[in-house]
Design a protein around this motif. Structure first.
Motif, PDB file in Angstrom:
ATOM      1  N   THR A  58       0.610 -13.744  15.380  1.00  0.00           N
ATOM      2  CA  THR A  58      -0.022 -12.477  15.708  1.00  0.00           C
ATOM      3  C   THR A  58      -1.287 -12.305  15.836  1.00  0.00           C
ATOM      4  OG1 THR A  58       1.936 -11.551  14.561  1.00  0.00           O
ATOM      5  CG2 THR A  58       0.492  -9.885  15.590  1.00  0.00           C
ATOM      6  N   GLU A 110      -5.590   5.779  10.905  1.00  0.00           N
ATOM      7  CA  GLU A 110      -4.626   6.035  11.644  1.00  0.00           C
ATOM      8  C   GLU A 110      -4.969   7.493  12.483  1.00  0.00           C
ATOM      9  OE1 GLU A 110      -1.417   8.236   9.176  1.00  0.00           O
ATOM     10  OE2 GLU A 110      -2.329   6.771   8.157  1.00  0.00           O
ATOM     11  N   LEU A 141       0.496  -0.518   3.064  1.00  0.00           N
ATOM     12  CA  LEU A 141       1.278   0.619   3.970  1.00  0.00           C
ATOM     13  C   LEU A 141       0.697   1.822   3.496  1.00  0.00           C
ATOM     14  CD1 LEU A 141       4.716  -0.800   4.568  1.00  0.00           C
ATOM     15  CD2 LEU A 141       2.569  -0.836   6.082  1.00  0.00           C
ATOM     16  N   MET A 142       0.433   2.086   2.136  1.00  0.00           N
ATOM     17  CA  MET A 142       0.128   3.254   1.726  1.00  0.00           C
ATOM     18  C   MET A 142      -1.227   3.502   1.925  1.00  0.00           C
ATOM     19  SD  MET A 142       2.292   3.463  -1.849  1.00  0.00           S
ATOM     20  CE  MET A 142       1.580   4.688  -2.608  1.00  0.00           C
ATOM     21  N   GLU A 177      -5.307  -6.128  12.907  1.00  0.00           N
ATOM     22  CA  GLU A 177      -4.542  -4.812  12.403  1.00  0.00           C
ATOM     23  C   GLU A 177      -3.168  -4.953  12.433  1.00  0.00           C
ATOM     24  OE1 GLU A 177      -6.323  -1.135  13.576  1.00  0.00           O
ATOM     25  OE2 GLU A 177      -8.426  -2.125  13.607  1.00  0.00           O
ATOM     26  N   ARG A 178      -2.749  -5.094  13.695  1.00  0.00           N
ATOM     27  CA  ARG A 178      -1.093  -5.180  13.658  1.00  0.00           C
ATOM     28  C   ARG A 178      -0.636  -6.247  12.982  1.00  0.00           C
ATOM     29  NH1 ARG A 178      -0.310  -4.942  20.231  1.00  0.00           N
ATOM     30  NH2 ARG A 178      -0.399  -2.879  20.449  1.00  0.00           N
ATOM     31  N   ILE A 181       8.358  -6.310   2.889  1.00  0.00           N
ATOM     32  CA  ILE A 181       9.261  -5.489   2.261  1.00  0.00           C
ATOM     33  C   ILE A 181      10.595  -5.912   2.527  1.00  0.00           C
ATOM     34  CG2 ILE A 181       9.688  -3.166   1.840  1.00  0.00           C
ATOM     35  CD1 ILE A 181       6.838  -2.497   2.151  1.00  0.00           C
ATOM     36  N   PHE A 188       5.111 -15.655  11.455  1.00  0.00           N
ATOM     37  CA  PHE A 188       4.699 -14.224  12.211  1.00  0.00           C
ATOM     38  C   PHE A 188       3.166 -13.955  12.058  1.00  0.00           C
ATOM     39  CE2 PHE A 188       4.381  -9.870  12.293  1.00  0.00           C
ATOM     40  CZ  PHE A 188       4.888  -9.434  13.411  1.00  0.00           C
ATOM     41  N   THR A 199      -0.169  -4.738   9.388  1.00  0.00           N
ATOM     42  CA  THR A 199       0.844  -3.692   9.230  1.00  0.00           C
ATOM     43  C   THR A 199       2.297  -4.169   9.408  1.00  0.00           C
ATOM     44  OG1 THR A 199      -0.778  -2.354  10.511  1.00  0.00           O
ATOM     45  CG2 THR A 199       1.307  -1.409   9.858  1.00  0.00           C
ATOM     46  N   TRP A 200       2.509  -5.046  10.531  1.00  0.00           N
ATOM     47  CA  TRP A 200       3.738  -5.543  10.728  1.00  0.00           C
ATOM     48  C   TRP A 200       4.140  -6.582   9.601  1.00  0.00           C
ATOM     49  CZ3 TRP A 200       2.857  -6.729  16.740  1.00  0.00           C
ATOM     50  CH2 TRP A 200       2.791  -5.509  17.105  1.00  0.00           C
ATOM     51  N   ALA A 225       5.488  -4.896   6.695  1.00  0.00           N
ATOM     52  CA  ALA A 225       6.958  -4.626   6.879  1.00  0.00           C
ATOM     53  C   ALA A 225       7.664  -5.594   6.678  1.00  0.00           C
ATOM     54  CB  ALA A 225       7.094  -3.742   8.399  1.00  0.00           C
ATOM     55  N   ALA A 226       7.228  -6.890   7.094  1.00  0.00           N
ATOM     56  CA  ALA A 226       8.485  -7.821   7.137  1.00  0.00           C
ATOM     57  C   ALA A 226       8.542  -8.221   5.675  1.00  0.00           C
ATOM     58  CB  ALA A 226       7.918  -9.063   7.891  1.00  0.00           C
ATOM     59  N   LYS A 247      -4.699   1.342   3.875  1.00  0.00           N
ATOM     60  CA  LYS A 247      -5.147   0.311   4.508  1.00  0.00           C
ATOM     61  C   LYS A 247      -6.426  -0.358   4.018  1.00  0.00           C
ATOM     62  CE  LYS A 247      -2.675   1.647   8.846  1.00  0.00           C
ATOM     63  NZ  LYS A 247      -2.680   1.755  10.225  1.00  0.00           N
TER      64      LYS A 247
END
Lengths: 253, 229, 84, 156
Positions: free
Chosen positions: A158, A250, A91-92, A162-163, A173, A154, A166-167, A170-171, A94
């Motif tokens: 998916t 981004e 996340l910090m 890229e998604r 963490i 998950f 990233t996703w 998040a999951a 990529k």
């Protein structure tokens, strides 16, 4: 165990992984050496755990499950910690590499964790008298495993790489919140599960075997992480026609 | 355009969500009927023994809210995805974190309203006593709804675009919610029934701590989650 | 989906082996002789549980290594048109 | 303040909030009341309120209190808070055969209900092993039940 021993283990695992990626000359042989040494150590662990170590005073031979149960659960926690580290790093900044490493460590952590829970359940039957119980330690461990099984599912559902990266970061963490609860649950609440052993509460011979088991599993952990990482990388490059070194940056806000 | 502040942005998103919801009341109606039938099913499945039903009423209530939250959370970002309005929001100088805060509060108020509507139903079906500690009961309900909404908003933003999104949201959300749900059920239980060991304050504190953790973690990761849309 | 599916045989096989071995072990029932009114407090036997646990450990390692090998890069190039 | 600096500050604030909340769970002693089981003294302190409800009771088996009934179908023993002779005790009647580890002085957790005749009836008996693993030739007493009990005994 001194309180820092899990941290020391984590540092060793991290050191191995970092060496593997930072020093290109080690990439070809280090995982192989690790697997071979691990196999030898495993054979010795079977001897030490099943024959050499003394039976426990009250559990007698059933206490020998300690030497595989604890190392498995520790490897699970180390793998999840590496995973959440990769998620934060992704996340910090990529990078496909941290994403592949996250995929690899999550799967290996689930494997070790499921094995550790199964062994714990087998151990609980003769000692506590039940296979499973509504207990803070057991429930929180099951929750932690389930959240990472969800993470893996998950990832496989998916398609967009890229998604997915990233996703799932998040999951990861959000799912990691359960790990400190698992570790401290035996201290915070009165639980059927005993608290972590200290060096005083563990017979010296048993301590040696338990550490031997832990080191053995650490070798396997490293070899697995490297091989699973290679699989993840090759899938990434087949998913992206021309694999770029880093995902699209981004859009400036 | 001058960027909108964090709090003001959140307020705008929240107001927009409320207005949308108030205009149709579709989400609330659907979730109310869904969770009503869940509560009824529990009372059918567990038989006529009122003592059993009363003892387990907090669990049924929270399961009803949880199942309904899957519907309403999924809907919360599907609306945005269909109209590309999330992209619009992000292009407008609104901080993604404002969207998170606004959406969480929107979802939490919806769930809270649902819980308020379900409380009289639990009296009818399970014969619980709401008057024992109504203030703390409402507090437990509110904190629990916030605890479902915070990680739920992150996950619904993710799964609204994933394949098999209807499976993904519960698969990701349920394990993460278990500790929070346990605290919420226990707090509700001790607000409804005799609390011989004075456990209620502890469970409420635990619930608050979980809310803070989920809110701040979600707050940190949400901008990254929606950026790629 | 593949990694997820492959981990299931590992789990199922280990579960099966564990239960089979654990059932061989004597149930945790104290041999209730009238003269021995109080249990001794020490587990007698129980090697079945030990073997079951070690089997789970070994099976986990072996099957995971196997699953890594079957998924190794370049093992089976996907047939053209197979990818969605 | 530039927007980036402010963003960073907000992010650090959020991390601090999460860390503080986790620390609050860890150090806030809120776990003390969230019981998985009650100790005999806690159960007795409830008085009549404790009758009938399904609860868990945890403690150590009082030495010399273990008795089978005539046809070996039920077992009665006393459960105490600690190993000290002055500790609060509750009589437990178990219909389940105990695990082999069951012995005098070991920790147990039983699930059942406290009857008005001051007997705790249970059909689920679990043995709680301490975190001590010792070889049998070590001699000495069985591992004390949980650290806290050991400490309490040492303080006396």
């Amino acid at each position: 165990m001194p309180f820092w021993s899990p941290l020391a283990l984590l540092a060793v695992a991290l050191g191995l992984v970092i060496t593997h990626f930072a020093v290109p000359t080690t990439r070809a042989w280090m995982w192989k050496a690790s697997a071979v040494v691990g196999l030898g150590a495993l054979a010795l662990l079977l001897y030490l755990g099943l024959i050499w170590a003394p039976p426990e005073a009250f559990m007698s031979d059933v206490g020998r499950i300690l030497y595989v149960h604890v190392p498995f659960v520790w490897m699970c926690m180390i793998a999840f910690t590496l995973n959440v580290g990769c998620a934060i790093a992704y996340l910090m900044k990529k990078s496909w590499r941290t994403d592949a490493l996250a995929e690899s460590t999550a799967e290996i952590g689930v494997m070790f964790g499921a094995g550790g829970v199964l062994m714990g359940s087998i151990w609980a039957r003769p000692t506590w008298g039940v296979w499973w119980d509504w207990d803070p330690r057991l429930i929180s461990t099951a929750v932690m495993l389930l959240s990472y099984v969800g993470y893996l599912a998950f990832r496989s559902f998916t398609e967009d790489p890229e998604r997915r990266a990233t996703w799932s970061a998040a999951a990861s963490i959000l799912g990691y919140v359960s790990l400190p609860i698992v570790w401290f649950s035996v201290r915070w609440w009165n639980s059927l599960h005993q608290v972590q052993s200290t060096s005083q509460s563990l017979d010296s011979q048993m301590r040696i075997v338990m550490w031997w088991g832990t080191v053995t599993m650490l070798f396997f952990l490293f070899a697995f992480v490297v091989k699973r990482y290679e699989i993840a990388r090759s899938r990434q490059s087949s998913a992206l026609e021309a694999p770029p070194e880093a995902p699209r940056q981004e859009v400036a806000a | 355009m001058r960027p909108v502040g964090l709090v003001r942005g959140a307020w705008l998103v929240l107001k927009k969500d409320w207005q949308l919801e108030w205009r149709t009341r579709a989400r609330l109606t659907a979730t109310v009927f869904f969770s009503l039938s869940t509560l009824l099913l529990f009372s059918f499945a567990m038989g006529p023994g009122i003592d059993v039903l009363r003892a387990h009423a907090p669990g049924y209530l929270w399961l009803g809210i949880l199942f309904a939250s899957i519907l309403s959370l999924g809907e919360s970002f599907r609306v945005e995805a269909e109209n590309q309005s999330l992209t619009g929001l992000l292009l407008a100088p609104v901080d993604a974190r404002s969207i998170f805060l606004g959406k969480v509060l929107g979802n939490a108020t919806l769930l809270f309203a649902l819980g308020l509507l379900l409380l009289p139903v639990t009296v009818a079906l399970y014969d619980v006593d709401l008057t024992r500690n109504p203030g703390l009961l409402l507090l437990a309900l509110g904190l629990g709804c916030l605890g479902i909404a915070a990680p739920g908003t992150v996950y619904s933003a993710m799964s609204s675009n994933a394949r098999a999104r209807d499976v993904m949201l519960p698969l990701l959300l349920f394990p993460v919610l278990v500790p929070m749900l346990l605290a919420a059920v226990s707090a509700t239980k001790f607000a409804l029934m005799k609390d011989v060991q004075e456990q209620l304050p502890s469970w409420l504190k635990l619930l608050t701590a979980f809310d803070l953790i989920y809110l701040s973690v979600g707050f940190l990761v949400f901008p990254r989650v929606v950026e790629d849309d | 989906m593949k990694p997820f599916l492959l981990s299931r045989p590992v789990l199922l096989l280990s579960l099966w082996a564990a239960r089979a071995l654990a059932e061989e072990a004597p149930a945790p029932v104290h041999p209730a002789g009238i003269e021995k009114a109080v249990p001794s407090g020490v587990i007698e036997g129980g090697w079945g549980y030990v073997y079951a646990a070690y089997t789970v450990a070994l099976a986990g390692l072996v099957f995971y290594a196997l699953s890594l090998w079957t998924r190794r890069p370049g093992a089976q190039p996907p047939p053209p048109g197979d990818t969605p | 303040m530039t927007p980036e600096a402010r963003n960073r500050l907000v992010a650090i604030g959020a991390i601090l909030v999460a860390g503080a909340a986790l620390g609050w769970i860890a150090l806030g002693n809120m776990g003390e009341n969230l019981v998985y089981y009650w100790k005999p003294s806690e159960l007795l302190a409830q008085g009549e309120k404790a009758y009938g409800a399904t609860v868990r009771l945890g403690g150590v088996v009082v030495p010399g209190s273990v008795q089978w009934n005539g046809d070996h179908t039920s077992l009665t023993f006393q459960v105490a808070d600690t190993h000290l002779p002055t500790a609060a005790k509750v009589t437990v009647s178990a219909t389940e055969t105990p695990p082999q580890m069951f012995r005098e002085g070991i920790g147990v957790v039983v699930e059942g209900s406290f009857q008005s005749n001051q007997v705790f009836k249970t059909n689920r008996l679990m043995v709680n092993h301490s975190n001590e693993y010792k070889a049998p030739h070590d001699g000495g007493m069985p591992g004390d039940w949980k650290d806290t009990v050991t400490q309490a005994a040492n303080e006396q």
